[in-house]
Enzyme design. Structure first.
Site, PDB file in Angstrom:
ATOM      1  N   LYS A 220       1.167  -1.190  -0.090  1.00 24.56           N
ATOM      2  CA  LYS A 220      -0.132   0.128  -0.076  1.00 24.56           C
ATOM      3  C   LYS A 220       0.848   1.115  -0.119  1.00 24.56           C
ATOM      4  CE  LYS A 220      -3.940   2.144   2.455  1.00 24.56           C
ATOM      5  NZ  LYS A 220      -3.513   3.484   2.232  1.00 24.56           N
ATOM      6  N   ARG A 225      -2.624   8.828  -5.860  1.00 28.53           N
ATOM      7  CA  ARG A 225      -3.080   7.754  -6.721  1.00 28.53           C
ATOM      8  C   ARG A 225      -3.311   8.608  -8.316  1.00 28.53           C
ATOM      9  NH1 ARG A 225      -7.112   3.892  -5.509  1.00 28.53           N
ATOM     10  NH2 ARG A 225      -7.504   2.682  -7.309  1.00 28.53           N
ATOM     11  N   ARG A 240      -7.406  11.231  -8.181  1.00 33.53           N
ATOM     12  CA  ARG A 240      -8.272  10.567  -7.885  1.00 33.53           C
ATOM     13  C   ARG A 240      -9.606  11.432  -8.008  1.00 33.53           C
ATOM     14  NH1 ARG A 240      -7.610   8.396  -1.575  1.00 33.53           N
ATOM     15  NH2 ARG A 240      -9.847   8.456  -1.148  1.00 33.53           N
ATOM     16  N   ARG A 382     -15.994   1.927  -2.696  1.00 30.38           N
ATOM     17  CA  ARG A 382     -15.025   1.416  -1.552  1.00 30.38           C
ATOM     18  C   ARG A 382     -15.874   0.158  -1.157  1.00 30.38           C
ATOM     19  NH1 ARG A 382     -11.411   4.090   1.464  1.00 30.38           N
ATOM     20  NH2 ARG A 382     -12.147   6.021   0.755  1.00 30.38           N
ATOM     21  N   LYS A 388      -7.494  -2.876   2.687  1.00 28.67           N
ATOM     22  CA  LYS A 388      -6.307  -2.420   3.203  1.00 28.67           C
ATOM     23  C   LYS A 388      -6.090  -2.854   4.690  1.00 28.67           C
ATOM     24  CE  LYS A 388      -8.651   1.900   3.977  1.00 28.67           C
ATOM     25  NZ  LYS A 388      -8.750   3.429   3.463  1.00 28.67           N
TER      26      LYS A 388
HETATM   27  P1  AMP Z   1      -7.810   4.958   1.222  1.00 24.28           P
HETATM   28  O1  AMP Z   1      -7.555   6.020   0.741  1.00 24.28           O
HETATM   29  O2  AMP Z   1      -7.473   4.969   2.640  1.00 24.28           O
HETATM   30  O3  AMP Z   1      -9.217   4.601   1.118  1.00 24.28           O
HETATM   31  O4  AMP Z   1      -6.694   3.991   0.851  1.00 24.28           O
HETATM   32  C1  AMP Z   1      -6.825   3.646  -0.336  1.00 24.28           C
HETATM   33  C2  AMP Z   1      -5.885   4.454  -1.297  1.00 24.28           C
HETATM   34  O5  AMP Z   1      -4.521   3.669  -1.159  1.00 24.28           O
HETATM   35  C3  AMP Z   1      -5.934   4.333  -2.843  1.00 24.28           C
HETATM   36  O6  AMP Z   1      -6.693   5.658  -2.973  1.00 24.28           O
HETATM   37  C4  AMP Z   1      -4.626   4.697  -3.239  1.00 24.28           C
HETATM   38  O7  AMP Z   1      -4.355   6.006  -3.500  1.00 24.28           O
HETATM   39  C5  AMP Z   1      -3.852   3.898  -2.325  1.00 24.28           C
HETATM   40  N1  AMP Z   1      -3.096   2.781  -2.789  1.00 24.28           N
HETATM   41  C6  AMP Z   1      -1.875   2.648  -2.422  1.00 24.28           C
HETATM   42  N2  AMP Z   1      -1.349   1.371  -2.762  1.00 24.28           N
HETATM   43  C7  AMP Z   1      -2.274   0.722  -3.469  1.00 24.28           C
HETATM   44  C8  AMP Z   1      -2.432  -0.236  -4.077  1.00 24.28           C
HETATM   45  N3  AMP Z   1      -1.519  -1.129  -4.320  1.00 24.28           N
HETATM   46  N4  AMP Z   1      -3.619  -0.719  -4.812  1.00 24.28           N
HETATM   47  C9  AMP Z   1      -4.620   0.265  -4.535  1.00 24.28           C
HETATM   48  N5  AMP Z   1      -4.609   1.513  -4.012  1.00 24.28           N
HETATM   49  C10 AMP Z   1      -3.384   1.580  -3.427  1.00 24.28           C
END
Ligand code: AMP
Length: 533
Positions: A220, A225, A240, A382, A388
């Protein structure tokens, strides 16, 4: 055409405000929209949501109340009978207002507003003012508008939602629906869609079971993004929130040209600023790099970016979002060079997954993403198909008291009061309790040990000399009105008894405060701080 008059829109808004019934609102809206010419329906959709022109480019209308009231209080300059206001008139006026910025523009804005107000009836004026303030207060939001489109088309809401994610522009979605063009919606090059998002998950075991026995793990990345659209030599990069940042990442554009072997493609990935050794830098550094609009070349060298690509939505004319992740990943691997491909492991074995997680964290990443190998790509969603995971944090604490257990744990001291050391006062301060993590045998031993060092006794249990050090895992540090320390560990569980450590070596309250602060900073990061607009 009557339907396109602004008066018609104002009447609709009044009717919407007059009813509290959601169904009624949906009916009113779908009927109204279906009678508009497509181009007007686009404008009506924006206005219904109080979205000014240029909202995607984040150019605020910035019409303050004082400007509005000045325009309202100025006497009309002409008494000519004017044509009734149409949706298109209002829209172009709002556009003009948005472009009037900077010093000296105030009087021009007043003049534009004044001639707009002159054309309005009293009812119309009310709704023009609400549009200007961005507060419509008639109970129509994005979701309700989508429901109305579904009703208008006699289609499933799920279908309309999906089209909405692909089109990523509510006005355009409504226009296409009214024009009967929604069936032609596809992922299109240089028309970014919202990226798929992930839900939180606590353990690799859970991820494997939620994904039906095996999952695909990737690092991660804590960066920005990016969605990359390419067609031959033309490459564009979007965030994003769909902001086009092509001009800010010339190095990434070059890199894509050199590492992606496809005629055309839409790829999903993340960019991260790195140090000379290639190690990821904190998120703020990536923001500093990608957020820079001027003199970009200066920072390109100072703060190089790494690109990691992990998904493909489209390759050479073929839309892939309905294909399973495994297939998309295979296709991706066939067109991108290893150096930009996110590493991953596909496994059903929690130990392999745990090992991957540990390795990734050692490399300086936050955690991993676990992706269901069978899942399709859901733009903007989501859900549990992407999870994650972060490694649990651990702390060394000392046991200062213990409560007698109940039920199966009757006869054992089982709920331990855990404390950290206050460096300033040298006192041990309680930050949580736990009865989790020990085997029956360990409970038995622990009970004997604690009884041997008790300093006081009560019905509920014992207080003990701070001697037994345990390592506890926890999910979060919370503020606590309950403990004198002011902080509490959420879901603490013992992972090891640290007989090798003395109580003076446990973690300190000061460290816990720092960790809490860091946690706040992460959480407090504005949701779309990545947006960079
Ligand atoms: P969140 O913003 O907390 O929902 O976490 C998801 C975010 O993790 C996504 O918006 C991406 O920007 C980031 N991300 C980092 N690594 C990855 C990955 N390998 N696959 C998908 N998303 C990722």
């Amino acid at each position: 055409m009557v339907a396109s008059s602004f008066g018609g829109f104002a009447r609709l808004c009044e009717a919407l405000e007059a009813t509290s019934s959601r169904n009624m609102k949906v009916t009113l809206l779908s009927k109204y929209l279906s009678e508009l010419p497509p181009e007007d329906s686009r404008i009506a959709a924006y206005l219904l949501l109080g979205l000014p022109p240029g909202f995607r480019g984040r150019r605020p209308l910035s019409v303050g109340w004082s400007t509005i009231s000045e325009a309202l209080n100025t006497k009309p300059t002409s008494t000519l009978i004017q044509e009734p206001l149409t949706l298109q008139d209002l829209w172009s006026t709002l556009k003009a207002l948005a472009s009037l910025q900077g010093s000296g523009s105030r009087s021009r804005r007043v003049a534009v507003l004044q001639s707009l107000f002159q054309r309005c009836s009293r009812e119309e004026l009310e709704w023009v003012l609400r549009i200007l303030s961005g507060e419509m207060r008639h109970g129509v939001n994005h979701g309700l508008l989508l429901e109305s489109v579904a009703e208008m088309l006699g289609a499933e809401l799920e279908y309309v939602r999906r089209m909405d994610m692909l089109v990523s522009d509510i006005g355009e979605l409504v226009r296409m629906a009214v024009a009967g063009e929604l069936g032609q919606v596809e992922l299109r090059l240089f028309n970014p869609v919202r990226p798929m998002l992930a839900e939180v998950c606590d353990s690799v075991e859970d991820a494997i079971s939620i994904h039906g026995g095996s999952t695909s793990l990737e690092p991660k990345y804590d960066g920005v993004r990016v969605q990359i659209h390419m067609n031959g030599p033309e490459v564009r990069v979007y965030t994003r929130r769909l902001t086009d940042i092509t001009a800010r990442v010339p190095d990434i554009i070059e890199l894509v040209r050199g590492t992606v072997a496809a005629g055309s493609a839409v790829l999903d990935g993340e960019v991260v600023a790195v140090d000379e050794s290639g190690r990821a830098l904190p998120f703020q550094e990536t923001m500093r790099r990608v957020g820079r609009r001027r003199d970009v070349l200066e920072v390109v060298e100072k703060l190089p970016l790494r690109l990691w690509i992990f998904d493909a939505l489209y390759i050479d004319g073929e839309v892939l979002i309905d294909r399973p992740y495994e297939e998309r990943r295979r296709r991706l691997e066939s067109i991108v060079r290893q150096e930009v491909l996110a590493p991953r492991v596909l496994t059903g074995d929690p130990r392999v997954a745990e090992e991957f997680l540990r390795r990734v964290v050692d490399e300086g990443h936050e955690g991993v993403l676990a992706k269901d190998p069978k899942s399709t790509y859901s733009p903007g969603r989501r859900g549990s198909r992407w999870l994650k995971l972060k490694p649990a944090e651990t702390l060394d604490v000392v046991i200062v008291a213990a409560e007698w257990g109940h039920g199966r744990r009757r006869g054992w001291l089982s709920n331990y009061h855990l404390a950290v050391l206050d460096e300033e006062t040298k006192n041990f301060m309680v930050v949580g309790k736990t009865f989790k993590g020990l085997t029956d045998e360990e409970f038995q031993h622990m009970t004997e040990r604690l009884l041997s060092i008790k300093t006081d006794e009560a019905g509920w249990g014992v207080t003990v000399r701070p001697e037994v050090v345990v390592e506890v895992a926890y999910n979060e540090i919370q503020k606590s009105p309950h403990y004198e320390s002011g902080l509490a560990l959420r879901f603490a569980r013992i992972v090891r008894i640290r007989s090798d450590k003395s109580p003076q070596e446990v973690d300190t309250l000061q460290r816990l405060r720092t960790l809490y602060q860091r946690q706040l900073e992460k959480k407090g990061r504005p949701l779309d701080s990545e947006d960079l607009a």
